[in-house]
Design an enzyme around this catalytic site. Sequence first.
Site, mmCIF file in Angstrom:
data_model
loop_
_atom_site.group_PDB
_atom_site.id
_atom_site.type_symbol
_atom_site.label_atom_id
_atom_site.label_comp_id
_atom_site.label_asym_id
_atom_site.label_seq_id
_atom_site.Cartn_x
_atom_site.Cartn_y
_atom_site.Cartn_z
ATOM 1 N N LYS A 1 135.480 109.678 9.475
ATOM 2 C CA LYS A 1 136.648 108.828 9.337
ATOM 3 C C LYS A 1 137.061 108.617 7.880
ATOM 4 O O LYS A 1 138.215 108.860 7.518
ATOM 5 C CB LYS A 1 136.338 107.474 9.982
ATOM 6 C CG LYS A 1 137.397 106.445 9.774
ATOM 7 C CD LYS A 1 136.904 105.095 10.202
ATOM 8 C CE LYS A 1 135.939 104.528 9.171
ATOM 9 N NZ LYS A 1 135.574 103.144 9.447
ATOM 10 N N THR A 2 136.121 108.187 7.079
ATOM 11 C CA THR A 2 136.453 107.874 5.692
ATOM 12 C C THR A 2 136.928 109.116 4.958
ATOM 13 O O THR A 2 137.870 109.081 4.165
ATOM 14 C CB THR A 2 135.230 107.272 4.971
ATOM 15 O OG1 THR A 2 134.679 106.263 5.808
ATOM 16 C CG2 THR A 2 135.629 106.646 3.663
ATOM 17 N N ASP B 1 141.964 100.180 7.807
ATOM 18 C CA ASP B 1 140.667 100.674 8.262
ATOM 19 C C ASP B 1 140.070 99.688 9.273
ATOM 20 O O ASP B 1 140.396 98.510 9.258
ATOM 21 C CB ASP B 1 139.749 100.803 7.037
ATOM 22 C CG ASP B 1 138.491 101.574 7.365
ATOM 23 O OD1 ASP B 1 138.476 102.283 8.387
ATOM 24 O OD2 ASP B 1 137.522 101.473 6.585
ATOM 25 N N GLU B 2 139.184 100.172 10.135
ATOM 26 C CA GLU B 2 138.507 99.316 11.124
ATOM 27 C C GLU B 2 139.521 98.461 11.891
ATOM 28 O O GLU B 2 139.355 97.245 12.053
ATOM 29 C CB GLU B 2 137.487 98.385 10.430
ATOM 30 C CG GLU B 2 136.443 99.089 9.612
ATOM 31 C CD GLU B 2 135.318 99.708 10.435
ATOM 32 O OE1 GLU B 2 135.458 99.812 11.682
ATOM 33 O OE2 GLU B 2 134.310 100.116 9.828
ATOM 34 N N GLN C 1 133.749 100.518 19.090
ATOM 35 C CA GLN C 1 132.908 99.837 18.113
ATOM 36 C C GLN C 1 133.453 98.466 17.747
ATOM 37 O O GLN C 1 133.167 97.942 16.673
ATOM 38 C CB GLN C 1 132.764 100.695 16.858
ATOM 39 C CG GLN C 1 131.993 101.976 17.107
ATOM 40 C CD GLN C 1 131.705 102.727 15.829
ATOM 41 O OE1 GLN C 1 130.934 102.278 14.989
ATOM 42 N NE2 GLN C 1 132.352 103.873 15.660
ATOM 43 N N ARG D 1 123.790 105.034 15.614
ATOM 44 C CA ARG D 1 123.303 104.992 14.234
ATOM 45 C C ARG D 1 122.292 106.104 13.990
ATOM 46 O O ARG D 1 121.999 106.448 12.862
ATOM 47 C CB ARG D 1 122.618 103.657 13.896
ATOM 48 C CG ARG D 1 123.478 102.416 13.951
ATOM 49 C CD ARG D 1 124.758 102.548 13.204
ATOM 50 N NE ARG D 1 125.836 102.911 14.120
ATOM 51 C CZ ARG D 1 127.006 103.415 13.726
ATOM 52 N NH1 ARG D 1 127.225 103.646 12.453
ATOM 53 N NH2 ARG D 1 127.943 103.734 14.601
#
Length: 777
Positions: free
Chosen positions: A32-33, A218-219, A249, A612
């Site tokens: 994503k980033t 973002d998010e 998430q 994770r």
Amino acid sequence: MDLSKKLNERQQFAAETLDGPVLILAGAGSGKTRTLTYRVANLIEHGVDPYHILAITFTNKAADEMRSRIQSIASGETAGVWVATFHSTCARILRTYSEYLDYSSNYSIYDADDQKTLVKNICKKLNIDTKFLSEKAIIRRISDCKDNLVSAEAFEKRDHFEFRDKQIAKVYVEYEKELKANNAMDFDDLILKTVELFKKYPPVLENYQDRFQYICVDEYQDTNNAQFEFINLLASKYQNLCVVGDDDQSIYKFRGANIRNILDFERSFPNATVVKLEENYRSTKNILGAANSVISKNINRKDKTLWTKKEEGHKVRFRQLDNAREEADFVYEDIRRDLRNRDIVLNDTAILYRTNAQSREFEERFIAGNMPYKIYGGINFYSRKEIKDVLAYLRTIDNAIDDIQVRRVLNVPRRGVGDTSIQRVAEYAADNNISFMQALRQADLIQKIGRSLKGINDFVSVIDTVSSKWEADEYEDLSDMIDDLLIISGYYDELQALDPDEAEERMGNVSEFISKAAIYTQSYREEHGTDDNPTLSEFLTEVSLVADLEEADPNLDCVKLMTIHAAKGLEFKHVYVVGMENGIFPNCLPMDEQDEEELEEERRLAYVAYTRAEEELTLTAAKCRFLRGEMNYNPVSKFVMEIEPTYIEGNIPRRTSAFGDSYSDVNPYLSRPVERKPLVGFGSLSAAQAQAKAKPKAVLYNAETKPYSKSADAEVRKTNMANNSGFAPGDKVRHIKFGEGVIKEVKTEDGRTIFSIDFEKSGTRNMDAAYVRLTKL
DNA sequence: TACTGGATTATTTTT
DNA sequence: TAATCCAGTA
């Protein structure tokens, strides 16, 4: 820029769709980033002035990361990109336009502590019993209102059927009045007031719309309604809004996040381009398979499935241990074995849990086994008591009408000004319609102030002395001023008077704060090319909006322990998710619609936890554990049961539920399955339901297991006593918290064995032999 | 005004 | 269990 070499097809598409609304659904570990960074670089390459780009994040950490990654790939030109959190963006806008809202630009920002103090004062004033209606609940409701842009007046006018709501409305009105009088805003206000500003003054809005022609959030799944409104207003003119997030998430509902913002994005922006990033670069097939099988049980989600080119890898392991201590033993031994036999370093390993309280067992085990570990998620540096004291002094100097801060430090260090005197000053201030600080200045006019007068005058003189020196530019810099303040006020002296350990710790924190101030001054001067000092307001804003949490130090080789929430965005080769038990994780069980939503949130949390892991995922549960001093027997978590069998191995209980596979009905302590009443019934409530309803959260299992847990409780106590029976008066022992001490007496009080232990540091304590854990020295 | 001890009550957390 | 808070006392 040739993006095709750096990005996969979908990512590339996302990075090349520059105009119009774009929704990037970025699954866990899908780059994503990376995609975002290239998108910004691409914008600049296509001739968009960095000055017109806004990238918004939730945390400072995310903002820092994005800023530095943009810097590293887009050569030079990036300086103008505004990368910041929601709150700091709004705080900056409000500093400029505060007067439009009848605030002055040096307004204070209230954190949770300040809010609580304020609400507590108000409740006292309004005669509201906080036992009946907790401050926490009031703050929560006020925050909900603000999030939905409901003003105090509007809320008050509503038809409230519940007495509590009427009370809350009263507090809310008063709360807003006080904030205003103190020239203060809470965190919600920062967003809310900016929205208000935009709505009230269209030219101001347009100014920012023209400035931020390209917006990236973002998010996005973590946004609340006010933040949505803020973004909506800003983007409405040019419609170049790119939001990135993953509905699976979304785990922050409890602090206001509204998952509908991301689920309904296409409804809000009908011409939106939607890109799904589903290729995962992090985890093996087995791990993803497990995560997917769990999250697919959620109803409210966007359809998508993570996949990977990576190998199958190990199956997810599940182990159920007898109790919490053995759970910790198992994890500890497992890590030890990996260290010996495999190419694993401690840093590759993380232990994730649902609640902070679960860390203790592991901590004790790691201490005993001498294995380096680090627990993340302690308290925010800036919310330590001594730091808050110093901040309150600084706020008093900066914004003297902020009564909350003045009252906090008036008697710190002790100046002999007690509650009664503070009350009298407050009344005097209210009667004369002046601030608390102004009232202090006229203290000699206040009736019955008596002995406190000297202390009050001392305090006023400290503030005046430092203020005038600061105004007159007599200090080298901020840190110099703070140091002087703490000397003059006698704060240092009071710290030194504490017991040595505590004094050292707190002095350490204070000097760290002072060096932060020095660093801040320095970088301010560099950034602005000046020798001047930053204003106190600027420094205080920065400090209010930065949590300064401890970061994972990659050089420190140790096992990392944290909550699942804290682990979001991180990855580790080997992840242990512990406490996989219904009642702990998921923390709640479905009772009605609303709880069904909560369950979905818990399931997303499980999804976050599982994703994770890069190579190995181990899930553990305990058959019984102490929870709040009571023994609990919890069935294996439904999030273990929901994993498709092909992805998991271990001692998983049979799935024999009459209610689908959503419950584990096999209680290992019983020869027959637990008899379960339907949870969602019609008509009258069952006893268990009634009890759970009256006292929600995790009690449902207690209601059923209590008859067994009592005897088991006694059983464990017996075992524990056996464990602790080897202690006698005179023994030297160590306690995990209190350190070394000597047992002075072993006595019996209503059937319980009590050790009376004289600790070196904290004196004599009586501790129940059934519970206390001691190491003989 | 300061201290102590009994009652109370327990997720998740950044800004 | 253990931390926190408030009421009542020294």
